[in-house]
Write a protein that holds these residues in place. Structure first.
Motif, mmCIF file in Angstrom:
data_model
loop_
_atom_site.group_PDB
_atom_site.id
_atom_site.type_symbol
_atom_site.label_atom_id
_atom_site.label_comp_id
_atom_site.label_asym_id
_atom_site.label_seq_id
_atom_site.Cartn_x
_atom_site.Cartn_y
_atom_site.Cartn_z
ATOM 1 N N SER A 1 -2.453 -9.504 28.583
ATOM 2 C CA SER A 1 -1.960 -8.781 29.752
ATOM 3 C C SER A 1 -1.762 -9.724 30.939
ATOM 4 N N ASP A 2 -2.573 -10.797 31.020
ATOM 5 C CA ASP A 2 -2.403 -11.760 32.104
ATOM 6 C C ASP A 2 -1.085 -12.510 31.950
ATOM 7 N N ASN B 1 0.927 -11.842 43.802
ATOM 8 C CA ASN B 1 0.796 -11.092 42.551
ATOM 9 C C ASN B 1 2.034 -10.271 42.233
ATOM 10 N N PRO C 1 5.381 -4.795 39.911
ATOM 11 C CA PRO C 1 6.104 -4.557 38.657
ATOM 12 C C PRO C 1 7.520 -4.042 38.918
ATOM 13 N N SER D 1 1.789 -10.302 32.829
ATOM 14 C CA SER D 1 1.983 -10.108 34.266
ATOM 15 C C SER D 1 2.836 -11.222 34.872
#
Length: 476
Positions: free
Chosen positions: A278-279, A112, A115, A282
């Motif tokens: 938002s996915d 994942n 950020p 990301s």
């Protein structure tokens, strides 16, 4: 202490439910052990107090509500990373499938990612050369940029992706690598990608991840994240300039929609989940350059627009997040022009800061602006010709029509050739030389004197040579 939970509360498709399991985390990896000794892998996709929902990668067929033993690993999906990854072919979860043995990791990272601190970002500059004139000249790809390709079903975006992988390079000679992730592709397409990279020698610098159409959808959701984790390792640990190509993002988004529906979430536009924006962000926002690192991550996501509709949620939201787009035109594709790049709706918002003197050539900005302007006028001339006929057009409009034909067939439709930036820019001036100097209203005198006039002389000499080469008419 590792606890083993015996039995399941519910089984629903590829989802299983466990009750009374405190301390479980979202995205945690789970091992499910069956009575026959096999083990399946899953991921926690929903947590409600002491109840959790697990997505099983291999599907729930054969699982028992009574005897299945579940172990929570306490960590999210991890990716094994090593410099040996280049030249390897992996599945959608990052496991080797090329028969060359396991990866011996020097690092393991959460797929994942993390950020990038905005303060640590460096503004993207300098360009990545693709060898494709319509991209290099008019929608230049800048290091650290995210520049999607909007295509349509049945168009030649796979060929374009292969050509970019084979031809892409950086001008300063720094280390360059490519991470190529294919999602939801058929076996023949996957074989085409593999054979194309191996036969041309491009595979040596490529890390390839393949998720096939018959693979689980949860694997498809992991694939771009695994690819970007590899890219971040190559860029920020090993200092390479990395180009990431993700195809097809529409398959990814449709898998996300199916996954969201199976969890019973309320759908938004076209049935996609409300968190689609938002996915996607990301994923796309993992491109960039970090202060203090010599590497960079550049993204080219490729998506097929359902029904060629650019307002569909997938291209629409992608356009909001990324810095421009390259649009492929079905009408050009039907006439055999390759690559069928639609110049006018395509743009690269960062190209102005990565081209020109010190990067490409001092005339690049001027030339790109003039080509855009002239090609826009070609569309007006075409519209007028469709009403009154091309024979009735003025001489200036006839010259524009001729320019438009040459521009589409020579500049855009270059085929599978690899042009240098110098060749691309010189060809642009050669095409403009077919128009009178007064028609070039986006150029100052300096570039016209330096580039346009010599190109015009070369064009006239070539035309004269062709006339001289024609046989004289026979006397009766």
């Amino acid at each position: 202490m590792i606890l083993e939970h015996i039995g399941l509360s519910q089984i629903n498709g590829s989802l299983v439910v466990l009750d009374d399991v405190p301390g479980v985390s979202y995205d945690e990896v789970v091992e499910l052990r069956l009575d026959n000794g096999t083990t399946r892998t899953g991921r926690v996709v929903m947590v409600e107090e002491n109840r959790c929902v697990i997505q099983v990668f291999e599907g729930s067929s054969g699982l028992s509500l009574v005897n299945t033993r579940t172990v929570f690993t306490g960590h999210p999906m991890m990716m094994d990373l090593s410099p040996e990854l280049q030249g390897r072919i992996l599945d959608g979860l990052g496991r080797p499938i090329d028969g060359q043995g396991d990866i011996y990791p020097v690092a393991r990272r959460d797929v994942n990612g993390a950020p990038i601190n905005p303060v640590s970002r460096v503004y993207p500059r300098n360009y990545i050369h693709t060898g494709i004139s319509s991209i290099d000249c008019l929608t230049t790809l800048i290091r650290g940029q995210k520049l999607p390709i909007f295509s349509g079903s049945g168009m030649r975006h796979n060929e374009l992706a292969v050509q970019i992988v084979q031809q892409a390079s950086v001008s300063d000679g720094s280390d360059f690598a490519i991470v190529f992730a294919a999602m939801g592709v058929k076996n023949d397409v996957a074989e085409y990608f593999r054979d194309s990279f191996v036969s041309t020698g491009a595979m040596d610098r490529v890390v390839m991840l393949l998720n096939l159409a018959n693979d689980p959808i949860i694997e498809r959701i992991i694939t771009p994240r695994a690819a970007l984790t590899v890219a971040e390792y190559l860029a920020f640990d090993l200092g390479k300039n990395v180009l990431v190509i993700l195809t097809d993002m529409t398959s990814y988004c449709e898998a996300l929609r199916e996954f969201s529906s199976s969890k019973g979430e309320i759908p938004a536009r076209k049935g996609f989940p409300g968190y689609l924006y938002s996915d996607l962000a990301s994923l796309y926002e993992r491109a960039g350059i970090i202060k203090g690192s010599t590497g960079s991550v550049t993204q080219i996501p490729i998506l097929t627009m359902p029904g060629d509709d650019i307002t569909h949620p997938i291209p629409d939201l992608t356009g909001y997040i990324t810095e421009g787009q390259i649009v492929l035109d079905r009408a050009m594709d039907a006439t055999g022009i390759y690559p069928p790049v639609a110049v006018l709706p395509s743009l690269s918002r960062l190209m102005k800061d990565g081209i020109g003197a010190g990067y490409t050539r001092d005339d690049h900005v001027t030339l790109a602006n003039q080509l855009f302007a002239c090609y826009a006028k070609v569309q007006d001339a075409k519209a007028l010709a469709s009403v009154i006929g091309e024979e009735e057009l003025s001489e200036s409009d006839k010259l524009l029509m001729q320019f438009g034909r040459e521009f589409e067939h020579r500049f855009i439709g270059q085929g599978n050739t690899n042009r240098t930036m110098e060749e691309t820019l010189d060809l642009g001036w050669e095409l403009l030389a077919g128009l009178p100097r007064a028609a070039l209203d986006r150029c100052d005198d300096q570039p016209l004197d330096t580039y346009y006039e010599p190109a015009r002389k070369r064009r006239q000499q070539r035309q004269q040579a062709l006339l001289n080469a024609q046989p004289a008419p026979q006397a009766k």
